[in-house]
Design a protein around this motif. Structure first.
Motif, short mmCIF file in Angstrom:
data_model
loop_
_atom_site.label_atom_id
_atom_site.label_comp_id
_atom_site.label_asym_id
_atom_site.label_seq_id
_atom_site.Cartn_x
_atom_site.Cartn_y
_atom_site.Cartn_z
N UNK A 243 39.64 33.23 26.12
CA UNK A 243 40.36 33.79 24.98
C UNK A 243 39.70 35.06 24.43
N UNK A 244 38.39 35.17 24.56
CA UNK A 244 37.67 36.32 24.04
C UNK A 244 37.98 37.59 24.82
N UNK A 245 38.33 37.46 26.10
CA UNK A 245 38.46 38.62 26.98
C UNK A 245 39.87 38.85 27.51
N UNK A 246 40.75 37.87 27.35
CA UNK A 246 42.03 37.90 28.05
C UNK A 246 42.92 39.05 27.58
N UNK B 92 39.54 38.71 38.06
CA UNK B 92 38.99 37.68 37.17
C UNK B 92 39.34 38.06 35.73
N UNK B 93 39.78 37.07 34.95
CA UNK B 93 40.38 37.37 33.66
C UNK B 93 39.37 37.66 32.55
N UNK B 94 38.07 37.59 32.85
CA UNK B 94 37.09 38.05 31.88
C UNK B 94 36.63 39.48 32.18
N UNK B 95 37.23 40.09 33.20
CA UNK B 95 36.98 41.49 33.54
C UNK B 95 38.22 42.31 33.21
N UNK B 96 38.22 43.58 33.56
CA UNK B 96 39.42 44.39 33.38
C UNK B 96 39.43 45.51 34.41
#
Length: 318
Positions: free
Chosen positions: A13-16, A89-93
């Motif tokens: 949730x912090x990075x999505x 990966x969903x904590x990256x962008x």
């Protein structure tokens, strides 16, 4: 040409928001589909996905019970319709313009795999990101076998810097090993063998280093046993291929994966199944063992605790 972006999601949730927002510009292109696989998240990640699905018609959300990263990737791959697929990966962008350029260079070439570069940064740090690129120039198709032999250290065996032709993965039954950690280490040398690849030089990925992730969270009992499973799979694969140089390289990667975790595992050593480990090593050819140990043991001897590793490895003929 259609492109699929597979986005496994679990408690991020912090990075999505940042991750999906970085893909927003891609959503303006009709040839893009985004497949988010909610892997049983227990935080507000499902609500964040629902919010974005209302404004991004190309975003498809799949929900499953928690089965791990590999299972989420495989589920996304099964649902994808794109000619090419990329796993984020969903904590990256990402840099969406660079990603689109990587996809187009790869698809125009017809290669099975397109390779990009990435910037690595520490979460919450103001330090400049570190660029990880590969010492190649020009966009030309080459053998994946030759590429991996020459550049596997620079590549670092991470899946998210690569773009894959979907038919190549499906026709060769190339899926991620479910239920294990460090799945990229197993997947990458297998997927590159006999593939056609192109190095695009596109710096599209932004890799976040954060505490308590799978990579930085330290050694666990499961991590050690999963490395043994990877060791086993790569050992079998190395014996099945004709290219002897590649076979030796795969053996070396397998041993490094196993030892990098094993050497730090003092708290878990008594729980390891020594006879099983010895059996795995014993199954390798003597020439493979000799090559791998020559390159590998010199690194380990000067850095890590190796007494119990030696106990396993040097009882090969008993």
């Amino acid at each position: 040409m259609l492109y699929s972006i597979v986005l496994p999601v679990y408690n991020v949730e912090k990075y999505l928001d940042q991750c999906i927002e970085s893909l927003f510009q891609l959503s303006l292109h009709p040839e893009i589909e985004i497949i988010a696989v909610n892997d049983g998240s227990l935080d507000s990640s499902p609500e964040i996905l629902e919010k974005w699905s209302k404004s991004l018609p190309c975003l498809k959300v799949i929900t499953q019970d928690n089965r791990g990263l590999s299972a989420a990737r495989n589920r996304g791959l099964a649902a994808a319709h794109g000619d090419y697929v990329v796993f984020i990966d969903s904590d990256d962008y990402v840099d969406s313009n660079e990603l689109l350029r990587c996809l187009k260079i790869t698809s125009d070439s017809g290669a099975d795999i397109g390779i990009g570069d990435f910037l690595q940064f520490v979460d919450g740090s103001s330090e400049e990101p570190e660029l990880h690129d590969i010492a190649l120039s020009g966009n030309y198709v080459m053998s994946g076998t030759d590429f991996f032999i020459k550049h596997h250290k620079e590549h670092m065996s991470v899946v998210w810097r690569d773009v894959f032709k979907r038919d190549y993965l499906l026709s060769n039954s190339l899926f991620f090993h479910e239920g294990i950690l460090y799945e990229d280490i197993e997947f990458t040398p297998i997927v590159f063998y006999n593939a056609s690849v192109i190095y695009t030089g596109c710096q599209y990925y932004r890799y976040r280093v954060r505490p308590n992730s799978i990579v930085t969270g330290g050694v666990t009992h499961k991590g050690i046993l999963d490395c043994i499973k990877i060791f086993d799979v790569l050992n079998v694969f190395s014996q099945s291929i004709e290219n002897k140089v590649y076979s030796l390289l795969v053996n070396d990667i397998a041993l490094q994966c196993f030892a990098s975790k094993y050497a730090f595992a003092a708290d878990y050593i008594e729980e390891l199944e020594y006879q099983h480990v010895r059996h795995l090593v014993k199954g390798m050819s003597f020439s493979s063992i000799k090559y791998s140990l020559t390159a590998f043991m010199l690194r380990i001897l000067s850095q890590y605790r190796f007494k119990m590793l030696l106990k396993c490895v040097f009882k090969l003929r008993k």
